[in-house]
Scaffold this motif. Structure first.
Motif, PDB file in Angstrom:
ATOM      1  N   CYS A  44     115.557   3.297 -54.168  1.00  0.00           N
ATOM      2  CA  CYS A  44     114.440   4.313 -54.249  1.00  0.00           C
ATOM      3  C   CYS A  44     114.292   4.691 -55.690  1.00  0.00           C
ATOM      4  O   CYS A  44     115.245   4.964 -56.432  1.00  0.00           O
ATOM      5  CB  CYS A  44     114.440   5.598 -53.303  1.00  0.00           C
ATOM      6  N   HIS A  61     111.398   9.236 -52.356  1.00  0.00           N
ATOM      7  CA  HIS A  61     111.247   7.971 -51.657  1.00  0.00           C
ATOM      8  C   HIS A  61     112.648   7.553 -51.010  1.00  0.00           C
ATOM      9  O   HIS A  61     112.869   6.397 -50.609  1.00  0.00           O
ATOM     10  CB  HIS A  61     110.841   6.821 -52.452  1.00  0.00           C
ATOM     11  N   GLN A 113     107.222  10.514 -47.365  1.00  0.00           N
ATOM     12  CA  GLN A 113     107.189  10.322 -49.016  1.00  0.00           C
ATOM     13  C   GLN A 113     107.133  11.862 -49.203  1.00  0.00           C
ATOM     14  O   GLN A 113     106.215  12.413 -48.907  1.00  0.00           O
ATOM     15  CB  GLN A 113     106.210   9.499 -49.357  1.00  0.00           C
ATOM     16  N   THR A 168     107.186   3.885 -51.990  1.00  0.00           N
ATOM     17  CA  THR A 168     107.067   3.349 -50.888  1.00  0.00           C
ATOM     18  C   THR A 168     105.973   2.394 -50.795  1.00  0.00           C
ATOM     19  O   THR A 168     105.743   1.624 -49.875  1.00  0.00           O
ATOM     20  CB  THR A 168     106.389   4.741 -49.887  1.00  0.00           C
ATOM     21  N   TYR A 222     102.909   8.705 -44.468  1.00  0.00           N
ATOM     22  CA  TYR A 222     102.259   9.582 -45.467  1.00  0.00           C
ATOM     23  C   TYR A 222     101.750  10.815 -44.669  1.00  0.00           C
ATOM     24  O   TYR A 222     101.349  11.673 -45.416  1.00  0.00           O
ATOM     25  CB  TYR A 222     101.007   9.111 -46.370  1.00  0.00           C
TER      26      TYR A 222
END
Length: 439
Positions: free
Chosen positions: A301, A306, A355, A408, A432
């Motif tokens: 990440c 993330h 996220q 992401t 999201y």
């Protein structure tokens, strides 16, 4: 890595952006660290050489230094001005650098870490626990990759396991042994680490490399028994990733830890090893840390917001391994556990998007979102796309981002390419947002 206790010690806040990371003005290329470790006194003295390139006009080098006490900073033997505040070390460079220029800084320091480096004098053992900046000044952020040369100065009679490849050790004039390790593939600093004690050691060939197992409380036969599935795990994850495992893989049982993956090295507790010997089906943590060798280490990440791309993936791949090795019921048991935890989060209003905009000091519920909801969302995506498309997309995502930092959107784009259609509605609800209808 099971960070349910310690993640908050090193997770940092980053603004969500296309790149995820705040610009630093420099890129670390290599660390060379030598540690004098006093296990009885639970303290260290160290030296670290930091080699870096300027990516913008640069007059200062800023590193994470935890609670270490910096004794000196030099360049080419000449002292440099520096200051420490709030766990950060700021070094004034000898002269400003233009973008593209490179330099190095030598640091000398000492410390008696409260965390990040665990000393167990009764076992004559020392090992790392997550926070690399508590034993070497470095960059904590996951998007910063560098190579490492590590030297560990210890009394005779100890065996070390560390990241990278073992180099020949040497005896020092005072009788101690300097154990040397070289990590040749650039990796994020948070996956650096080591363990040292008078361990028993078992090694077995696997592919072109070796599997290594270390422990104090277990016999060689017990070590071979409890890590018996390691080779098959690595082969399974390699097939799912579309990337072969590279080099040797080491696993050590230490006095206590919740489990941590490092670059080619995973640490678990002696208590966990005893649990696996009593019930051979309890291999989930071994699988979780092994899965991180791809999802977390090789594909990392870009920022902690993330983080589900590391931990949700490792949890999901653990379940996939259990499905492969123990059958559908084992997989469904994990899925049901994730769904129940997500249902509980929603009932108390603690569900959050995967996220994060503000991942800093996560609560137990926040961690459940990343680990368990993250894994559950991958399960739902698997159902959405079907076996062939899902696994093809996962392979393409992993292969395309090997050695890179990801956000992401990178995963979404890879899965959309495999599916041949937009997945925006799925990601809007499950990733999201906090929608998505539970089964």
């Amino acid at each position: 890595m099971h960070r349910s206790i310690t993640l908050g010690l090193f997770a940092s806040t980053m603004a969500v952006s296309a790149l995820a990371a705040e610009p630093r003005g420099f890129d670390v290329q290599h660390y060379a660290t030598t540690l004098d470790l006093d296990i009885a006194a639970a303290q260290l003295r160290g030296e670290t050489l930091v080699r870096f390139n300027a990516t913008a006009p640069l007059s200062q080098l800023v590193l994470d230094s935890g609670e270490l006490v910096i004794d000196a900073a030099t360049h080419a033997g000449e002292p440099l001005r520096f200051q420490q505040a709030d766990g950060k070390l700021t070094v004034d460079l000898a002269q400003p650098l233009a973008a593209g220029e490179h330099a190095s800084v030598q640091l000398r320091y000492h410390g008696k870490p409260r965390f990040g480096l665990e000393f167990a004098p009764a076992r004559n053992e020392v090992y790392t626990v997550f926070s690399t900046d508590q034993w070497m000044p470095s960059i904590n952020a996951p998007d910063e990759r560098a190579t490492l040369l590590l030297a560990l100065r210890l009394p005779q009679g100890l065996r070390t396991a560390a990241v990278g490849d073992a180099l020949p050790s040497r005896q020092l004039p005072d009788g101690r042994i300097e154990h040397r390790w070289q990590l040749r593939t650039p990796m994020p600093g948070y996956v650096y680490g080591f363990a040292a004690a008078p361990y028993r050691h078992v090694q077995q060939p696997h592919g072109t490399g070796m599997l290594h197992y270390y422990a104090l409380d277990r016999s060689e036969a017990e070590l071979s028994q409890l890590f018996a599935a390691t080779g098959e795990m690595l082969d399974f994850f390699a097939e799912r990733a579309g990337l072969a495992y590279q080099g040797d893989y080491r696993q050590a049982l230490v006095e206590r830890t919740i489990g941590q993956e490092m670059a080619g090295l995973s640490l678990m507790s002696e208590a966990y090893g005893k649990q696996v010997l009593a019930d051979a089906s309890q291999t989930g943590l071994i699988a979780h840390e092994a899965a991180h060798q791809w999802w977390g280490n090789r594909v990392t990440c870009a920022g902690w917001e993330h983080f589900w791309l590391n931990e949700g993936f490792a949890n999901f791949m653990t379940a996939a391994w259990l499905q492969h090795s123990q059958g559908e019921a084992a997989y469904q048991e994990m899925v049901q556990g994730w769904e129940q935890r997500l249902r509980a989060l929603r009932e108390k209003g603690a569900d959050r998007p995967l996220q994060y905009p503000d991942w800093n000091k996560p609560s137990v519920d926040d961690r459940a979102v990343v680990y368990k909801k993250g894994a559950y969302v991958l399960h739902r995506l698997r159902l959405e796309l079907g076996e062939e498309v899902f696994w093809r997309g996962l392979r393409q995502y992993t292969q395309a981002n090997d050695g890179k930092s990801v956000v992401t959107a990178d995963f979404q784009q890879a899965m959309e390419a495999a599916a041949g259609r937009s997945l925006q509605a799925f990601f809007a609800a499950w990733v999201y947002g906090v929608g998505g209808e539970l089964g």
